[in-house]
Design a protein around this motif. Structure first.
Motif, PDB file in Angstrom:
ATOM      1  N   GLN A 158       0.825  -1.201   0.000  1.00  0.00           N
ATOM      2  CA  GLN A 158       0.000   0.000   0.000  1.00  0.00           C
ATOM      3  C   GLN A 158       0.864   1.258   0.000  1.00  0.00           C
ATOM      4  N   LEU A 159       1.974   1.226   0.745  1.00  0.00           N
ATOM      5  CA  LEU A 159       2.896   2.356   0.730  1.00  0.00           C
ATOM      6  C   LEU A 159       3.449   2.583  -0.684  1.00  0.00           C
ATOM      7  N   ALA A 160       3.773   1.482  -1.370  1.00  0.00           N
ATOM      8  CA  ALA A 160       4.294   1.595  -2.733  1.00  0.00           C
ATOM      9  C   ALA A 160       3.230   2.148  -3.680  1.00  0.00           C
ATOM     10  N   ILE A 161       1.993   1.686  -3.528  1.00  0.00           N
ATOM     11  CA  ILE A 161       0.894   2.179  -4.362  1.00  0.00           C
ATOM     12  C   ILE A 161       0.689   3.671  -4.129  1.00  0.00           C
ATOM     13  N   ASP A 162       0.691   4.080  -2.858  1.00  0.00           N
ATOM     14  CA  ASP A 162       0.502   5.500  -2.535  1.00  0.00           C
ATOM     15  C   ASP A 162       1.630   6.349  -3.112  1.00  0.00           C
ATOM     16  N   ALA A 163       2.856   5.821  -3.028  1.00  0.00           N
ATOM     17  CA  ALA A 163       4.009   6.555  -3.560  1.00  0.00           C
ATOM     18  C   ALA A 163       3.902   6.715  -5.072  1.00  0.00           C
ATOM     19  N   ASN A 164       3.454   5.650  -5.756  1.00  0.00           N
ATOM     20  CA  ASN A 164       3.284   5.729  -7.204  1.00  0.00           C
ATOM     21  C   ASN A 164       2.219   6.737  -7.587  1.00  0.00           C
ATOM     22  N   ARG A 165       1.113   6.742  -6.823  1.00  0.00           N
ATOM     23  CA  ARG A 165       0.042   7.699  -7.106  1.00  0.00           C
ATOM     24  C   ARG A 165       0.519   9.130  -6.888  1.00  0.00           C
ATOM     25  N   GLN A 166       1.288   9.333  -5.812  1.00  0.00           N
ATOM     26  CA  GLN A 166       1.799  10.668  -5.530  1.00  0.00           C
ATOM     27  C   GLN A 166       2.759  11.118  -6.626  1.00  0.00           C
ATOM     28  N   SER A 167       3.590  10.179  -7.092  1.00  0.00           N
ATOM     29  CA  SER A 167       4.533  10.501  -8.157  1.00  0.00           C
ATOM     30  C   SER A 167       3.800  10.867  -9.438  1.00  0.00           C
ATOM     31  N   ALA A 168       2.741  10.093  -9.756  1.00  0.00           N
ATOM     32  CA  ALA A 168       1.961  10.382 -10.963  1.00  0.00           C
ATOM     33  C   ALA A 168       1.277  11.732 -10.851  1.00  0.00           C
ATOM     34  N   LEU A 169       0.754  12.045  -9.651  1.00  0.00           N
ATOM     35  CA  LEU A 169       0.092  13.330  -9.435  1.00  0.00           C
ATOM     36  C   LEU A 169       1.084  14.476  -9.592  1.00  0.00           C
ATOM     37  N   THR A 170       2.289  14.278  -9.068  1.00  0.00           N
ATOM     38  CA  THR A 170       3.325  15.307  -9.193  1.00  0.00           C
ATOM     39  C   THR A 170       3.695  15.529 -10.651  1.00  0.00           C
ATOM     40  N   ASP A 171       3.820  14.435 -11.413  1.00  0.00           N
ATOM     41  CA  ASP A 171       4.136  14.554 -12.834  1.00  0.00           C
ATOM     42  C   ASP A 171       3.036  15.298 -13.585  1.00  0.00           C
ATOM     43  N   GLN A 172       1.783  15.006 -13.251  1.00  0.00           N
ATOM     44  CA  GLN A 172       0.670  15.682 -13.904  1.00  0.00           C
ATOM     45  C   GLN A 172       0.669  17.173 -13.582  1.00  0.00           C
ATOM     46  N   LEU A 173       0.969  17.494 -12.321  1.00  0.00           N
ATOM     47  CA  LEU A 173       1.004  18.895 -11.909  1.00  0.00           C
ATOM     48  C   LEU A 173       2.125  19.644 -12.624  1.00  0.00           C
ATOM     49  N   ARG A 174       3.285  19.002 -12.711  1.00  0.00           N
ATOM     50  CA  ARG A 174       4.403  19.635 -13.411  1.00  0.00           C
ATOM     51  C   ARG A 174       4.065  19.859 -14.881  1.00  0.00           C
ATOM     52  N   ALA A 175       3.418  18.884 -15.494  1.00  0.00           N
ATOM     53  CA  ALA A 175       3.041  19.026 -16.902  1.00  0.00           C
ATOM     54  C   ALA A 175       2.044  20.162 -17.083  1.00  0.00           C
ATOM     55  N   ALA A 176       1.083  20.242 -16.136  1.00  0.00           N
ATOM     56  CA  ALA A 176       0.081  21.314 -16.219  1.00  0.00           C
ATOM     57  C   ALA A 176       0.726  22.683 -16.051  1.00  0.00           C
ATOM     58  N   LEU A 177       1.642  22.789 -15.099  1.00  0.00           N
ATOM     59  CA  LEU A 177       2.328  24.065 -14.890  1.00  0.00           C
ATOM     60  C   LEU A 177       3.188  24.427 -16.094  1.00  0.00           C
ATOM     61  N   GLY A 178       3.836  23.407 -16.685  1.00  0.00           N
ATOM     62  CA  GLY A 178       4.644  23.660 -17.876  1.00  0.00           C
ATOM     63  C   GLY A 178       3.798  24.148 -19.034  1.00  0.00           C
ATOM     64  N   SER A 179       2.611  23.524 -19.218  1.00  0.00           N
ATOM     65  CA  SER A 179       1.702  23.945 -20.287  1.00  0.00           C
ATOM     66  C   SER A 179       1.217  25.372 -20.058  1.00  0.00           C
ATOM     67  N   ARG A 180       0.883  25.681 -18.813  1.00  0.00           N
ATOM     68  CA  ARG A 180       0.407  27.031 -18.493  1.00  0.00           C
ATOM     69  C   ARG A 180       1.497  28.068 -18.780  1.00  0.00           C
ATOM     70  N   SER A 181       2.745  27.709 -18.450  1.00  0.00           N
ATOM     71  CA  SER A 181       3.850  28.635 -18.662  1.00  0.00           C
ATOM     72  C   SER A 181       4.051  28.924 -20.142  1.00  0.00           C
ATOM     73  N   VAL A 182       4.045  27.886 -20.991  1.00  0.00           N
ATOM     74  CA  VAL A 182       4.293  28.090 -22.413  1.00  0.00           C
ATOM     75  C   VAL A 182       3.123  28.818 -23.065  1.00  0.00           C
ATOM     76  N   ILE A 183       1.899  28.566 -22.582  1.00  0.00           N
ATOM     77  CA  ILE A 183       0.734  29.288 -23.105  1.00  0.00           C
ATOM     78  C   ILE A 183       0.826  30.772 -22.759  1.00  0.00           C
ATOM     79  N   ASP A 184       1.247  31.072 -21.528  1.00  0.00           N
ATOM     80  CA  ASP A 184       1.422  32.471 -21.127  1.00  0.00           C
ATOM     81  C   ASP A 184       2.466  33.164 -22.004  1.00  0.00           C
ATOM     82  N   GLN A 185       3.564  32.432 -22.305  1.00  0.00           N
ATOM     83  CA  GLN A 185       4.594  33.015 -23.171  1.00  0.00           C
ATOM     84  C   GLN A 185       4.045  33.291 -24.570  1.00  0.00           C
ATOM     85  N   ALA A 186       3.279  32.338 -25.094  1.00  0.00           N
ATOM     86  CA  ALA A 186       2.719  32.515 -26.433  1.00  0.00           C
ATOM     87  C   ALA A 186       1.738  33.675 -26.464  1.00  0.00           C
TER      88      ALA A 186
END
Length: 251
Positions: A158-186
Motif C-alpha cells: 500500500q505504501l508503494a501504491i501510494d508513492a506511485n500515485r503521488q509521483s503520478a500526481l506530481t508529474d501531472q502537476l508539473r506538466a500542467a504548470l509547464g503547459s500554463r507557462s508556455v501558453i502564457d509566453q505565447a
C-alpha cells in the motif's frame, strides 16, 4: 519472532525503500516470503489493480509459470479478492468448486493451496498463495505466521501504491504548470505582435488550435520555439485579430 521471519521482514522493507518498482517484482517478494517459512514452500504473489487481478503469479521455483495466466479465472484467487478472507483448499483432489483450477495444479503434482488476501483498509491489493505437495495445506501452527507476513506485506504494498500515485500526481502537476507557462509566453508574443489584449490573443491561439486539430499547449510551444530559435518550427498565426475591448465611456 524467528531469525528467518525477522530477516524476511527486514528484506521486504528494504525492497520497498531501495526500489520504487516493488509493485513490478512479485517474484522477488515471493522468494523472500518463501525463505521466511519452514521448508521454503512454493509461494505465489499476485497484485491487484482496482477489481482486476493484473499481477503475475511469482514463485520461488519455476513449477507454476503458467498460473499467472489464470489468476483472474474463477478460483481461490478471485474468491480471496472478492471476500477479503483467506481461502483454503486442503485437498485439490477433493475440490468441487473450481474443477479446472484444481486439475491444473494437480497436473503439477500439487495437492493443497492456501490463499491470503493482501488488504489495506477495505481494499484488497493482492494475494499471497502457499502451494503444497502434500494434502492438508498450511499447518495450523504456521497460519498465524503467514497471517503476520501477509499483514506486513499489505502495508508495504500500500505504501508503494501510494508513492506511485503521488509521483503520478506530481508529474501531472508539473506538466500542467509547464503547459500554463508556455501558453502564457505565447499569449505575450501574440499580444506584442498584434497589439491586442490577452483575451484576443487567446482567441487567436484557440482558433489555430482548432483549425490544426492540435492541443492548445502544442500550438503555443510551436510559436515560442519559432520566436526563440530553439527549433526550426514556423508557426503561422494569420488569423484575423478580434476587435479589442474598449474601456471607459463611449463617446
Amino acid at each position: 519472532m524467528t531469525d528467518e521471519l525477522a530477516t524476511g521482514v527486514a528484506q521486504l522493507t528494504g525492497l520497498l525503500l531501495a526500489d520504487d518498482t516493488i509493485l513490478a517484482r512479485p517474484q522477488d517478494i515471493a522468494d523472500i516470503v518463501a525463505a521466511m517459512l519452514p521448508d521454503s514452500p512454493l509461494i505465489g504473489v499476485t497484485l491487484v489493480s482496482d477489481t482486476t487481478v493484473s499481477g503475475s503469479c511469482a514463485a520461488a521455483t519455476a513449477l507454476l509459470p503458467e498460473e499467472s495466466r489464470h489468476v483472474d479465472d474463477p478460483g481461490p484467487y478471485q474468491t480471496a479478492v472478492r471476500t477479503a478472507r483467506p481461502v483454503s483448499v486442503p485437498d485439490l483432489a477433493d475440490e468441487p468448486r473450481w474443477p479446472g483450477y484444481a486439475a491444473r495444479l494437480l497436473a503439477h503434482g500439487l495437492r493443497s493451496h492456501d490463499v491470503w488476501p493482501l488488504s489495506s483498509d477495505d481494499d484488497v491489493i493482492g494475494t499471497l498463495s502457499i502451494y503444497g505437495r502434500e494434502r492438508g495445506g498450511v499447518d495450523p501452527a504456521a497460519r498465524d505466521t503467514v497471517t503476520l507476513i501477509a499483514g506486513h506485506l499489505s502495508v508495504l504494498l500500500q505504501l508503494a501504491i501510494d508513492a506511485n500515485r503521488q509521483s503520478a500526481l506530481t508529474d501531472q502537476l508539473r506538466a500542467a504548470l509547464g503547459s500554463r507557462s508556455v501558453i502564457d509566453q505565447a499569449l505575450g508574443i501574440l499580444m506584442g505582435q498584434h497589439n491586442c489584449d490577452r483575451d484576443s490573443a487567446f482567441g487567436i491561439l484557440r482558433t489555430v488550435s482548432n483549425r490544426r486539430n492540435v492541443k492548445l499547449a502544442a500550438v503555443a510551444a510551436d510559436l515560442v520555439r519559432s520566436i526563440d530559435g530553439a527549433a526550426s518550427v514556423t508557426a503561422h498565426f494569420d488569423e484575423p485579430v478580434p476587435a479589442r475591448r474598449q474601456s471607459g465611456r463611449v463617446r
